[in-house]
Design a protein around this motif. Structure first.
Motif, PDB file in Angstrom:
ATOM      1  N   ARG A  26      -1.655  -1.764  -4.744  1.00  0.00           N
ATOM      2  CA  ARG A  26      -1.137  -0.638  -3.975  1.00  0.00           C
ATOM      3  C   ARG A  26      -1.913  -0.367  -2.694  1.00  0.00           C
ATOM      4  NH1 ARG A  26       2.691   2.505  -5.535  1.00  0.00           N
ATOM      5  NH2 ARG A  26       2.539   1.695  -7.657  1.00  0.00           N
ATOM      6  N   GLY A  27      -3.209  -0.675  -2.669  1.00  0.00           N
ATOM      7  CA  GLY A  27      -4.006  -0.300  -1.514  1.00  0.00           C
ATOM      8  C   GLY A  27      -4.278  -1.416  -0.525  1.00  0.00           C
ATOM      9  N   HIS A  28      -3.622  -2.562  -0.655  1.00  0.00           N
ATOM     10  CA  HIS A  28      -3.916  -3.704   0.217  1.00  0.00           C
ATOM     11  C   HIS A  28      -3.356  -3.478   1.625  1.00  0.00           C
ATOM     12  CE1 HIS A  28      -4.381  -7.838   1.578  1.00  0.00           C
ATOM     13  NE2 HIS A  28      -5.089  -8.084   0.483  1.00  0.00           N
ATOM     14  N   LEU A  46      16.106  -0.671   3.143  1.00  0.00           N
ATOM     15  CA  LEU A  46      15.682  -0.381   1.778  1.00  0.00           C
ATOM     16  C   LEU A  46      14.329  -0.998   1.467  1.00  0.00           C
ATOM     17  CD1 LEU A  46      19.076  -0.848  -0.106  1.00  0.00           C
ATOM     18  CD2 LEU A  46      17.865   1.299   0.311  1.00  0.00           C
ATOM     19  N   MET A  47      14.090  -2.210   1.962  1.00  0.00           N
ATOM     20  CA  MET A  47      12.786  -2.833   1.773  1.00  0.00           C
ATOM     21  C   MET A  47      11.708  -2.008   2.476  1.00  0.00           C
ATOM     22  SD  MET A  47      10.659  -5.095   0.668  1.00  0.00           S
ATOM     23  CE  MET A  47      11.814  -6.181  -0.188  1.00  0.00           C
ATOM     24  N   GLY A  48      11.974  -1.597   3.715  1.00  0.00           N
ATOM     25  CA  GLY A  48      11.007  -0.786   4.440  1.00  0.00           C
ATOM     26  C   GLY A  48      10.730   0.539   3.758  1.00  0.00           C
ATOM     27  N   ALA A  49      11.788   1.168   3.233  1.00  0.00           N
ATOM     28  CA  ALA A  49      11.612   2.453   2.547  1.00  0.00           C
ATOM     29  C   ALA A  49      10.763   2.292   1.293  1.00  0.00           C
ATOM     30  CB  ALA A  49      12.976   3.045   2.192  1.00  0.00           C
ATOM     31  N   GLY A  50      10.995   1.232   0.530  1.00  0.00           N
ATOM     32  CA  GLY A  50      10.209   1.007  -0.676  1.00  0.00           C
ATOM     33  C   GLY A  50       8.748   0.728  -0.378  1.00  0.00           C
ATOM     34  N   LEU A  51       8.477  -0.015   0.691  1.00  0.00           N
ATOM     35  CA  LEU A  51       7.100  -0.336   1.057  1.00  0.00           C
ATOM     36  C   LEU A  51       6.333   0.893   1.540  1.00  0.00           C
ATOM     37  CD1 LEU A  51       7.625  -3.739   2.922  1.00  0.00           C
ATOM     38  CD2 LEU A  51       6.579  -3.398   0.681  1.00  0.00           C
ATOM     39  N   LYS A  52       7.045   1.912   2.028  1.00  0.00           N
ATOM     40  CA  LYS A  52       6.384   3.118   2.516  1.00  0.00           C
ATOM     41  C   LYS A  52       5.766   3.944   1.395  1.00  0.00           C
ATOM     42  CE  LYS A  52       9.550   3.993   6.402  1.00  0.00           C
ATOM     43  NZ  LYS A  52      10.586   4.912   6.904  1.00  0.00           N
ATOM     44  N   LEU A  53       6.367   3.917   0.226  1.00  0.00           N
ATOM     45  CA  LEU A  53       6.046   4.894  -0.811  1.00  0.00           C
ATOM     46  C   LEU A  53       4.728   4.563  -1.505  1.00  0.00           C
ATOM     47  CD1 LEU A  53       9.585   5.428  -2.359  1.00  0.00           C
ATOM     48  CD2 LEU A  53       8.334   6.951  -0.819  1.00  0.00           C
ATOM     49  N   ASP A  54       3.784   5.471  -1.418  1.00  0.00           N
ATOM     50  CA  ASP A  54       2.503   5.301  -2.097  1.00  0.00           C
ATOM     51  C   ASP A  54       2.550   5.775  -3.544  1.00  0.00           C
ATOM     52  OD1 ASP A  54       1.361   4.391   0.284  1.00  0.00           O
ATOM     53  OD2 ASP A  54       0.776   6.408   0.913  1.00  0.00           O
ATOM     54  N   ARG A  55       3.449   6.683  -3.859  1.00  0.00           N
ATOM     55  CA  ARG A  55       3.487   7.303  -5.184  1.00  0.00           C
ATOM     56  C   ARG A  55       4.075   6.356  -6.219  1.00  0.00           C
ATOM     57  NH1 ARG A  55       6.145  13.217  -5.590  1.00  0.00           N
ATOM     58  NH2 ARG A  55       5.029  13.258  -3.588  1.00  0.00           N
ATOM     59  N   GLY A  99       5.599   8.428   6.183  1.00  0.00           N
ATOM     60  CA  GLY A  99       5.032   7.528   7.172  1.00  0.00           C
ATOM     61  C   GLY A  99       4.732   6.163   6.583  1.00  0.00           C
ATOM     62  N   PRO A 100       4.031   5.312   7.335  1.00  0.00           N
ATOM     63  CA  PRO A 100       3.680   3.971   6.857  1.00  0.00           C
ATOM     64  C   PRO A 100       2.815   4.034   5.605  1.00  0.00           C
ATOM     65  CG  PRO A 100       3.344   4.162   9.230  1.00  0.00           C
ATOM     66  CD  PRO A 100       3.600   5.547   8.720  1.00  0.00           C
ATOM     67  N   PRO A 101       2.637   2.919   4.921  1.00  0.00           N
ATOM     68  CA  PRO A 101       1.829   2.911   3.694  1.00  0.00           C
ATOM     69  C   PRO A 101       0.410   3.413   3.931  1.00  0.00           C
ATOM     70  CG  PRO A 101       3.002   0.823   3.961  1.00  0.00           C
ATOM     71  CD  PRO A 101       3.182   1.585   5.237  1.00  0.00           C
ATOM     72  N   LEU A 102      -0.104   4.179   2.964  1.00  0.00           N
ATOM     73  CA  LEU A 102      -1.504   4.599   2.928  1.00  0.00           C
ATOM     74  C   LEU A 102      -1.908   5.482   4.105  1.00  0.00           C
ATOM     75  CD1 LEU A 102      -2.985   1.111   1.926  1.00  0.00           C
ATOM     76  CD2 LEU A 102      -2.339   2.976   0.400  1.00  0.00           C
ATOM     77  N   GLN A 103      -0.941   6.222   4.671  1.00  0.00           N
ATOM     78  CA  GLN A 103      -1.247   7.084   5.811  1.00  0.00           C
ATOM     79  C   GLN A 103      -1.329   8.565   5.425  1.00  0.00           C
ATOM     80  OE1 GLN A 103      -1.844   5.836   9.120  1.00  0.00           O
ATOM     81  NE2 GLN A 103      -2.055   4.089   7.752  1.00  0.00           N
ATOM     82  N   GLY A 104      -1.071   8.881   4.172  1.00  0.00           N
ATOM     83  CA  GLY A 104      -1.175  10.269   3.729  1.00  0.00           C
ATOM     84  C   GLY A 104      -0.073  11.174   4.230  1.00  0.00           C
ATOM     85  N   GLN A 105       1.076  10.615   4.589  1.00  0.00           N
ATOM     86  CA  GLN A 105       2.197  11.416   5.104  1.00  0.00           C
ATOM     87  C   GLN A 105       3.314  11.467   4.057  1.00  0.00           C
ATOM     88  OE1 GLN A 105       3.425   9.959   8.949  1.00  0.00           O
ATOM     89  NE2 GLN A 105       1.332   9.843   9.706  1.00  0.00           N
ATOM     90  N   GLU A 106       2.945  11.822   2.822  1.00  0.00           N
ATOM     91  CA  GLU A 106       3.909  11.764   1.735  1.00  0.00           C
ATOM     92  C   GLU A 106       4.037  13.121   1.061  1.00  0.00           C
ATOM     93  OE1 GLU A 106       4.361   7.897  -0.383  1.00  0.00           O
ATOM     94  OE2 GLU A 106       3.977   9.092  -2.169  1.00  0.00           O
TER      95      GLU A 106
END
Length: 433
Positions: free
Chosen positions: A273-275, A75-84, A145-152
């Motif tokens: 969000r962008g760090h 759940l922590m990993g899933a939350g960290l993925k989301l850019d929106r 995908g991982p944070p800030l990768q544009g796979q959302e």
């Protein structure tokens, strides 16, 4: 030979496979969970391993805690993925899946369990609640995908955000099942207490404390004077610390820790969000989740073959599992998305890929350790078969289906391979360059 030595060596081999298998399976219509379950089943042919394979009921508290831990890390990993950022309109598909699809799924599965499996109300609701959520662990193959990768894209975002929240929102139904099993009579006041405490209070505490902790740790991480910022450590282990701290705090306040952990991750992302530090934390959480998932799925495979987990199976249970995966979830998901404005192909994919997995094991272990339920063996066997079919069916179809839809919509088809991210030292190196 000493069993401890065998297990120790096997764990080392599993760690190596954790790193190697995702790369090998990258181009294949085959998922890591399928391989893990297969390894566990194959290992039971070795006498020393077969002797230690067990049914979850034999060590139910251990199974409960291990599955709980892998779910909260996921759940922590899933939350960290989301850019929106969270919002009503931005998350409208998620809200529909949570508010419409999930209750309909619980209701339909409970009715099927009563009719096909001959279960009473308490056992039927427990099985339905355990099988209703999309699993945040095994559903990683259909997540962003991982944070800030544009796979959302909308499909992956919907399934990621749904898996992040509906695991916690299944808890009220589990508590309803426990209350029904423990009470001699379940009247108006018992229902009012359930609605007030198990639904309203516990969800509210999870959301409020999760947001508070996430924003607070986000401030410490990104907004303290530079020499004291937690982000300067560059240590992904912080993700595990935040996960455990949040879960403990929310549970001590009698809230839903699953909800709290996911909301904390969302609030932490919103602090900056962008760090780049989000990458480090996500990579650590992803690697830890993958290792824990493999350990538990190998154990599940061993329990299926050597532990007698399918001993209570019947043709009625087979029919139940088939209807749960091929009819109930797809139909309920499709109904919830009517009027959402999404293309029919996206609605079909979102509705179909409601993967069942380790969260189901946790909820069953939790419920059965807190109250006495009739036909517990049937519950375990029906749930285990549903998980097994889900792992096989979704694991084989996910890569080709999403790759086809990505090509059809003009998205980067490489992202549709849904492989795990590159190791953190590779990604961090590329960012520095």
């Amino acid at each position: 030979m000493d069993t401890y030595v065998i297990v120790f060596g096997g764990f080392g081999a599993l760690v190596l496979l954790t790193a190697w298998l995702p790369m090998v399976l990258r181009q294949l219509p085959l998922s890591l969970p399928i391989v893990c379950v297969g390894i566990g089943a194959a290992l039971t042919t070795i006498p020393a391993v077969s002797d230690i394979a067990f049914h979850p009921r034999e060590h139910i508290h251990l199974v409960e805690r291990l599955s709980e831990f892998v779910v909260i890390v996921s759940l922590m990993g899933a939350g960290l993925k989301l850019d929106r950022a969270v919002g009503w309109r931005r998350w409208i598909v998620t809200w529909r899946l949570l508010g419409i699809a999930m209750p309909l799924t619980v209701l339909a599965l409970a009715a099927l369990a009563c009719v096909l499996l001959g279960l009473g109300a308490a056992s039927a609701i427990l099985l339905a609640a355990a099988l209703a959520p999309t699993d945040p662990v095994l559903a990683s193959d259909v997540q962003v995908g991982p944070p800030l990768q544009g796979q959302e894209d909308e499909m992956r975002f919907a399934l990621t955000s749904e898996a992040g929240l509906n695991d916690g929102l299944a808890f009220p139904f589990v508590h309803l099942a426990i209350a029904l099993a423990a009470a001699e009579a379940f009247g108006f006041w018992a229902f009012a207490e359930w609605l007030t405490v198990a639904v309203t209070w516990k969800i509210a505490v999870g959301v409020a404390l999760g947001a508070l902790i996430g924003r607070g740790i986000g401030w410490v991480t990104f907004h303290l004077p530079n020499h004291a910022r937690l982000s300067r450590t560059g240590d992904g282990l912080v993700a595990l610390g935040i996960t455990c701290l949040t879960y403990a705090a929310v549970e001590m306040a009698h809230g839903y820790g699953f909800v709290g952990v996911f909301v904390t991750a969302l609030a932490f992302r919103s602090a900056h969000r962008g760090h780049d530090y989000h990458h480090k934390m996500h990579d650590y959480a992803e690697e830890l989740e993958r290792l824990l998932m493999m350990v538990l799925l190998v154990g599940l495979g061993a329990a299926l073959v050597g532990g007698g987990l399918l001993a209570g199976l019947s043709w009625s249970a087979v029919a139940f599992a088939a209807l749960a995966l091929f009819v109930v979830r797809p139909v309920c998901g499709w109904l919830s998305l009517i009027g959402s404005g999404r293309p029919a192909s996206e609605r079909a994919v979102i509705s179909f890929f409601g993967i069942r997995g380790l969260g189901t094991i946790y909820y069953l272990a939790y419920g059965l350790s807190h109250a006495g339920f009739e036909k517990a063996e049937v519950l375990w066997s029906a749930a285990a078969l549903t998980i097994l079919v889900s792992v096989l069916m979704h694991g084989v179809t996910v890569t080709p289906v999403l790759r086809f839809l990505d090509r059809h919509s003009g998205r980067d088809t490489e992202s549709a391979q849904l492989s795990l991210p590159l190791p953190s030292f590779v990604t961090s190196g590329s960012r520095r360059s």
